[in-house]
Design an enzyme around this catalytic site. Structure first.
Site, PDB file in Angstrom:
ATOM      1  N   LYS A 122      33.132   3.989  -8.760  1.00  0.00           N
ATOM      2  CA  LYS A 122      33.668   3.644  -7.434  1.00  0.00           C
ATOM      3  C   LYS A 122      34.139   4.903  -6.698  1.00  0.00           C
ATOM      4  O   LYS A 122      33.872   5.083  -5.509  1.00  0.00           O
ATOM      5  CB  LYS A 122      34.831   2.652  -7.627  1.00  0.00           C
ATOM      6  CG  LYS A 122      35.753   2.463  -6.459  1.00  0.00           C
ATOM      7  CD  LYS A 122      35.168   1.584  -5.378  1.00  0.00           C
ATOM      8  CE  LYS A 122      36.154   1.444  -4.220  1.00  0.00           C
ATOM      9  NZ  LYS A 122      35.545   0.828  -3.067  1.00  0.00           N
ATOM     10  N   LYS A 174      42.942   7.885   0.411  1.00  0.00           N
ATOM     11  CA  LYS A 174      43.428   7.674  -0.966  1.00  0.00           C
ATOM     12  C   LYS A 174      42.278   7.821  -1.967  1.00  0.00           C
ATOM     13  O   LYS A 174      42.387   8.556  -2.947  1.00  0.00           O
ATOM     14  CB  LYS A 174      44.043   6.262  -1.085  1.00  0.00           C
ATOM     15  CG  LYS A 174      44.507   5.932  -2.489  1.00  0.00           C
ATOM     16  CD  LYS A 174      44.778   4.439  -2.690  1.00  0.00           C
ATOM     17  CE  LYS A 174      43.507   3.660  -2.788  1.00  0.00           C
ATOM     18  NZ  LYS A 174      43.523   2.490  -3.664  1.00  0.00           N
ATOM     19  N   LEU A 232      45.694  -4.634  -6.743  1.00  0.00           N
ATOM     20  CA  LEU A 232      46.910  -3.972  -6.272  1.00  0.00           C
ATOM     21  C   LEU A 232      46.575  -2.642  -5.600  1.00  0.00           C
ATOM     22  O   LEU A 232      45.491  -2.095  -5.815  1.00  0.00           O
ATOM     23  CB  LEU A 232      47.845  -3.752  -7.468  1.00  0.00           C
ATOM     24  CG  LEU A 232      48.270  -5.075  -8.136  1.00  0.00           C
ATOM     25  CD1 LEU A 232      48.669  -4.865  -9.594  1.00  0.00           C
ATOM     26  CD2 LEU A 232      49.397  -5.726  -7.348  1.00  0.00           C
ATOM     27  N   PRO A 233      47.515  -2.089  -4.817  1.00  0.00           N
ATOM     28  CA  PRO A 233      47.167  -0.897  -4.027  1.00  0.00           C
ATOM     29  C   PRO A 233      46.865   0.355  -4.855  1.00  0.00           C
ATOM     30  O   PRO A 233      45.807   0.959  -4.703  1.00  0.00           O
ATOM     31  CB  PRO A 233      48.405  -0.679  -3.147  1.00  0.00           C
ATOM     32  CG  PRO A 233      49.126  -1.985  -3.126  1.00  0.00           C
ATOM     33  CD  PRO A 233      48.826  -2.650  -4.430  1.00  0.00           C
ATOM     34  N   THR A 243      41.461  -0.136  -6.892  1.00  0.00           N
ATOM     35  CA  THR A 243      40.879   1.219  -6.946  1.00  0.00           C
ATOM     36  C   THR A 243      42.029   2.178  -7.223  1.00  0.00           C
ATOM     37  O   THR A 243      42.851   2.445  -6.340  1.00  0.00           O
ATOM     38  CB  THR A 243      40.219   1.599  -5.604  1.00  0.00           C
ATOM     39  OG1 THR A 243      39.252   0.605  -5.272  1.00  0.00           O
ATOM     40  CG2 THR A 243      39.534   2.946  -5.709  1.00  0.00           C
TER      41      THR A 243
HETATM   42  P1  NAD Z   1      46.818  -4.630   0.301  1.00  0.00           P
HETATM   43  O1  NAD Z   1      47.915  -3.635   0.449  1.00  0.00           O
HETATM   44  O2  NAD Z   1      46.386  -5.408   1.476  1.00  0.00           O
HETATM   45  O3  NAD Z   1      47.198  -5.687  -0.853  1.00  0.00           O
HETATM   46  C1  NAD Z   1      47.884  -5.363  -2.025  1.00  0.00           C
HETATM   47  C2  NAD Z   1      48.737  -6.550  -2.404  1.00  0.00           C
HETATM   48  O4  NAD Z   1      49.438  -6.240  -3.626  1.00  0.00           O
HETATM   49  C3  NAD Z   1      49.823  -6.869  -1.357  1.00  0.00           C
HETATM   50  O5  NAD Z   1      49.772  -8.232  -1.015  1.00  0.00           O
HETATM   51  C4  NAD Z   1      51.129  -6.512  -2.067  1.00  0.00           C
HETATM   52  O6  NAD Z   1      52.227  -7.301  -1.658  1.00  0.00           O
HETATM   53  C5  NAD Z   1      50.744  -6.762  -3.517  1.00  0.00           C
HETATM   54  N1  NAD Z   1      51.628  -6.087  -4.459  1.00  0.00           N
HETATM   55  C6  NAD Z   1      52.051  -4.796  -4.457  1.00  0.00           C
HETATM   56  N2  NAD Z   1      52.868  -4.565  -5.507  1.00  0.00           N
HETATM   57  C7  NAD Z   1      52.957  -5.736  -6.191  1.00  0.00           C
HETATM   58  C8  NAD Z   1      53.650  -6.129  -7.367  1.00  0.00           C
HETATM   59  N3  NAD Z   1      54.425  -5.271  -8.039  1.00  0.00           N
HETATM   60  N4  NAD Z   1      53.527  -7.405  -7.779  1.00  0.00           N
HETATM   61  C9  NAD Z   1      52.750  -8.289  -7.091  1.00  0.00           C
HETATM   62  N5  NAD Z   1      52.076  -7.973  -5.972  1.00  0.00           N
HETATM   63  C10 NAD Z   1      52.173  -6.710  -5.523  1.00  0.00           C
HETATM   64  O7  NAD Z   1      45.592  -3.817  -0.324  1.00  0.00           O
HETATM   65  P2  NAD Z   1      44.048  -4.252  -0.312  1.00  0.00           P
HETATM   66  O8  NAD Z   1      43.406  -3.762   0.950  1.00  0.00           O
HETATM   67  O9  NAD Z   1      43.948  -5.673  -0.723  1.00  0.00           O
HETATM   68  O10 NAD Z   1      43.488  -3.314  -1.484  1.00  0.00           O
HETATM   69  C11 NAD Z   1      43.759  -3.588  -2.850  1.00  0.00           C
HETATM   70  C12 NAD Z   1      42.956  -2.601  -3.677  1.00  0.00           C
HETATM   71  O11 NAD Z   1      41.556  -2.762  -3.381  1.00  0.00           O
HETATM   72  C13 NAD Z   1      43.293  -1.135  -3.373  1.00  0.00           C
HETATM   73  O12 NAD Z   1      43.280  -0.401  -4.562  1.00  0.00           O
HETATM   74  C14 NAD Z   1      42.163  -0.715  -2.433  1.00  0.00           C
HETATM   75  O13 NAD Z   1      41.888   0.667  -2.500  1.00  0.00           O
HETATM   76  C15 NAD Z   1      40.993  -1.527  -2.954  1.00  0.00           C
HETATM   77  N6  NAD Z   1      39.949  -1.811  -1.968  1.00  0.00           N
HETATM   78  C16 NAD Z   1      40.279  -2.136  -0.686  1.00  0.00           C
HETATM   79  C17 NAD Z   1      39.260  -2.382   0.231  1.00  0.00           C
HETATM   80  C18 NAD Z   1      39.590  -2.733   1.670  1.00  0.00           C
HETATM   81  O14 NAD Z   1      38.684  -2.668   2.523  1.00  0.00           O
HETATM   82  N7  NAD Z   1      40.815  -3.145   1.983  1.00  0.00           N
HETATM   83  C19 NAD Z   1      37.914  -2.296  -0.157  1.00  0.00           C
HETATM   84  C20 NAD Z   1      37.605  -2.001  -1.486  1.00  0.00           C
HETATM   85  C21 NAD Z   1      38.646  -1.748  -2.390  1.00  0.00           C
END
Ligand code: NAD
Length: 329
Positions: A188, A263, A76-77, A109
């Site tokens: 991380k 973030k 999740l975000p 994260t």
């Molecule tokens: P994203 O925003 O693409 O995906 C998050 C998902 O969570 C979305 O599909 C959203 O609809 C869902 N969501 C939000 N609230 C919800 C709820 N209450 N119930 C169910 N689903 C819900 O984000 P992401 O890029 O996949 O990143 C996710 C995590 O991973 C973050 O913490 C980010 O910092 C970390 N991360 C991202 C990357 C990257 O390159 N994108 C790399 C490493 C770590």
């Protein structure tokens, strides 16, 4: 736990990272295991159902996922989303289900305080439930290729470690136990602080060298051979056209979004403050990523776009070619 005795694994949060990670589980898990999924965004749920109709089962809430699964992963975000999915969201949360004896793994994260709060809530409600922070590194491309690294909030003697390693290896390559609760997140955030600072330093060093008349490809060779050698310059060079595979050479696309770096950088600074760590580069770094995140020329692009934000010359190659052509005329 033993995979051969498990009938259901749950996945909540099918975004840029979660969707390909869940896709690897759907492809690689042993045949009898169903994958129960939930996301508030219906399009991602439809996507994984279309890709893996035999394996994936759509659920109506995080609780519904937890009801059907022995292991639940979340991606999740931010901390507020993790809190709401596990405990603050009323009757629809994971903890509204009976999670006794289950394994819960949060790969988001987030701030360490939220992760510890979730763990404490779970422990109070159900002492036999295991909860781990397991943030990842490697970006969207790494998630698609199944090559991400997991930084696990557990120590090397944890009895669940062999099983966690087996499970997470379906989605990634390196599984590193970091020493205990919330230490995966601490690792991380320390990593992203360092990588964020290096990207700014490479951008500045490249810019001063280029303004002094140097070709950035020569500068990259010098840094690689000298004491400045680092992976950001070698593989993610912020200057376009130096390393063909870097996001900068593809219009800063397909990388780690600058808003996510902002973030993580801000979370790292909060952590540093809380534990009494002095960092002289933190405020300048945060101001840079804050500015780049709000700059329409940089927003939504790979975080190494700080080179653009700081005024670096992206057209250096064309200018060099034009000047060679003029000399030859
Ligand atoms: P994203 O925003 O693409 O995906 C998050 C998902 O969570 C979305 O599909 C959203 O609809 C869902 N969501 C939000 N609230 C919800 C709820 N209450 N119930 C169910 N689903 C819900 O984000 P992401 O890029 O996949 O990143 C996710 C995590 O991973 C973050 O913490 C980010 O910092 C970390 N991360 C991202 C990357 C990257 O390159 N994108 C790399 C490493 C770590």
């Amino acid at each position: 736990m033993n995979l051969s005795k498990i009938s259901g694994i749950g996945f909540v949060g099918l975004g840029a990272m979660g969707l390909p990670m869940a896709g690897h589980l759907a492809t690689k898990l042993p045949g009898q295991i169903k994958l129960f999924v939930y996301d508030i965004n219906q399009a991602s749920v439809d996507q994984i159902l279309t890709d893996h109709p035999e394996r994936v089962v759509k659920c109506t809430s995080a609780k519904n996922v937890a009801d059907k699964s022995s292991i639940i992963l979340t991606m999740l975000p931010e901390g507020k989303h993790v809190r709401s999915v596990y405990m603050d969201g009323g009757a629809d949360t994971i903890c509204a289900s009976d999670v006794s004896g289950k394994l819960l793994i949060d790969c988001s994260t987030i701030d360490t305080a939220s992760s510890v709060a979730v763990k404490k809530y779970i422990q109070t409600k159900s002492p036999t439930t295991s909860f781990y922070d397991a943030p990842v590194s490697g970006g969207v491309v790494g998630a698609q290729k199944g090559m991400i690294a997991f930084f696990l909030g557990c120590d090397g003697n944890d009895p669940n470690l062999p099983f966690l390693t087996q499970l997470l290896k379906f989605m990634g390559k390196d599984i590193i136990p970091c020493g205990g609760l919330s230490k995966g997140l601490a690792a991380k955030l320390s990593n992203n602080y360092l990588s964020g600072i290096i990207a700014i330093a490479v951008s500045e060093a490249m810019d001063m060298g280029m303004r002094s008349g140097l070709d950035p490809r020569v500068l990259a060779k010098v840094f690689a051979a000298g004491t400045a050698q680092n992976t950001i310059c070698d593989r993610f060079c912020p200057v376009p056209g130096v390393y063909a595979e870097a996001p900068s050479s593809k219009g800063y696309t397909n990388g780690f979004k600058v808003q996510l770096m902002r973030k993580d950088f801000s979370l790292a600074l909060e952590m540093a403050k809380r534990v009494g760590s002095r960092n002289v580069l933190g405020d300048a770094g945060l101001a840079t990523y804050d500015g780049a995140s709000n700059d329409p020329r940089c927003k939504d692009l790979d975080s190494r776009v700080v080179f653009r934000y700081l005024g670096g010359n992206e057209d250096w190659k064309k200018e060099a070619d034009d000047s060679t052509a003029k000399t030859l005329e």
